[in-house]
Design an enzyme around this catalytic site. Structure first.
Site, PDB file in Angstrom:
ATOM      1  CG  HIS A   1      33.809  44.719  43.115  1.00 49.12           C
ATOM      2  ND1 HIS A   1      34.350  45.846  42.539  1.00 49.12           N
ATOM      3  CD2 HIS A   1      32.885  44.257  42.227  1.00 49.12           C
ATOM      4  CE1 HIS A   1      33.785  46.053  41.358  1.00 49.12           C
ATOM      5  NE2 HIS A   1      32.896  45.098  41.145  1.00 49.12           N
TER       6      HIS A   1
ATOM      7  CG  HIS B   1      33.450  40.912  39.029  1.00 45.95           C
ATOM      8  ND1 HIS B   1      34.050  41.630  38.026  1.00 45.95           N
ATOM      9  CD2 HIS B   1      32.533  41.745  39.594  1.00 45.95           C
ATOM     10  CE1 HIS B   1      33.529  42.846  37.977  1.00 45.95           C
ATOM     11  NE2 HIS B   1      32.599  42.935  38.915  1.00 45.95           N
ATOM     12  CD  GLU B   2      30.120  40.912  42.459  1.00 48.84           C
ATOM     13  OE1 GLU B   2      30.344  41.908  43.171  1.00 48.84           O
ATOM     14  OE2 GLU B   2      29.666  41.004  41.298  1.00 48.84           O
TER      15      GLU B   2
ATOM     16  CD  GLU C   1      32.088  46.709  37.960  1.00 54.37           C
ATOM     17  OE1 GLU C   1      32.055  45.505  37.614  1.00 54.37           O
ATOM     18  OE2 GLU C   1      31.828  47.088  39.114  1.00 54.37           O
TER      19      GLU C   1
END
Length: 291
Positions: free
Chosen positions: A148, A144-145, A224
């Protein structure tokens, strides 16, 4: 490089649009006639709006390390640290970005990514995350990071914040000057902005600042969902990210410093001002995703 060019181009376009709109509405003629230099105001709004945002972006990594107490893993001290570094390396390669710095910080379950450039970012995970999740779930959170970073969310968030700041600074001062001119109409001693300008500007800076924060938070929530989908793509399936979110929903959310909170994995309970959507909505979005 493309995002930096986009950043510069957007700066120019924001100022150009404000100038054109002011000209079409005749605002510039009115303000100039009453002593306000619109060109100088546009320059001031640009500097104030984007200056703080881009400085914040450029110092984001050292500030995150300091405020969150991140310990950078230069040489893994144990098997767990070696696994974290290797996991970040594997996912970064899949995402097509440079190897980020990897760090650990003490605290409840959370993680974040930050940095001005996607090929020299920072990915950090908390001790609570490492202790409360399986390796597969931790890998999904790291994915997930990484998503980003790969999506350029740091630059994009700075861009959105800078645009909002510019509009707030410009509009509050234009309206403040108009209100002040109306209140002091016929005053032969008018030698510059008075109390009407100062009060109106302060009030509008606050009111418009809240409105801008709502827009920025809305965009943050939208991104997100993209990072969750990016993690699922990097993992090759959605279930690990769904499991990670479900577990996070049952764990106490780690509080991150404000400078990195928007890039954390967990979110708050706020609505309009929340940087993260509810975890239930994120799980639903992943479950309903195609593929």
């Amino acid at each position: 490089m493309k995002r930096i060019l986009l950043f510069v181009l957007t700066n120019v376009m924001v100022v150009a649009v404000l100038g054109v709109v002011a000209s079409l509405l005749g605002v510039n003629r009115y303000l100039t006639a009453n002593g306000l230099d619109l060109g100088a105001l546009l320059g001031f709004a640009l500097i104030m709006g984007f200056g703080g945002a881009i400085i914040s972006l450029l110092i984001s990594k050292p500030m995150a390390k300091w405020t969150a107490g991140v310990r950078i893993i230069n040489q893994p001290a144990n098997v767990d640290e070696a696994w974290i570094v290797e996991t970040v390396r594997k996912l970064a390669d899949k995402a097509g970005i440079g190897m980020p710095e990897v760090g650990i910080f003490d605290g409840a379950p959370n993680a974040f990514a930050t940095g001005a450039f996607k090929n020299s970012a920072l990915v950090a995970v908390s001790t609570g995350l490492l202790q409360g999740m399986t390796h597969e779930e931790i890998e999904a959170v790291i994915g997930h990071e990484i998503a980003h970073v790969a999506n350029g969310d740091m630059v994009t968030m700075t861009l959105i914040q800078g645009v909002m700041n510019t509009f707030v600074v410009f509009l509050s001062r234009v309206i403040g000057y108009a209100v002040d001119s109306f209140l002091r109409k016929g005053d032969s001693q008018n030698s510059g902005p008075g109390i009407g300008y100062m009060v109106t500007t302060i009030v509008l800076d606050i009111v418009l600042g809240f409105a801008a924060a709502i827009v920025v938070a809305w965009f943050s929530r939208h991104r997100e969902f993209r990072a969750d989908a990016g993690a699922a793509q990097l993992m090759g399936r959605r279930q690990p990210m769904i499991n990670a979110l479900a577990r996070l929903g049952g764990l106490p959310s780690g509080e991150l410093p404000k400078s990195v909170a928007a890039f954390g994995i967990t979110g708050g309970i706020g609505k309009l001002f929340s940087s993260h959507p509810p975890i239930e909505d994120r799980i639903t979005a992943l479950q309903n995703a195609q593929g």
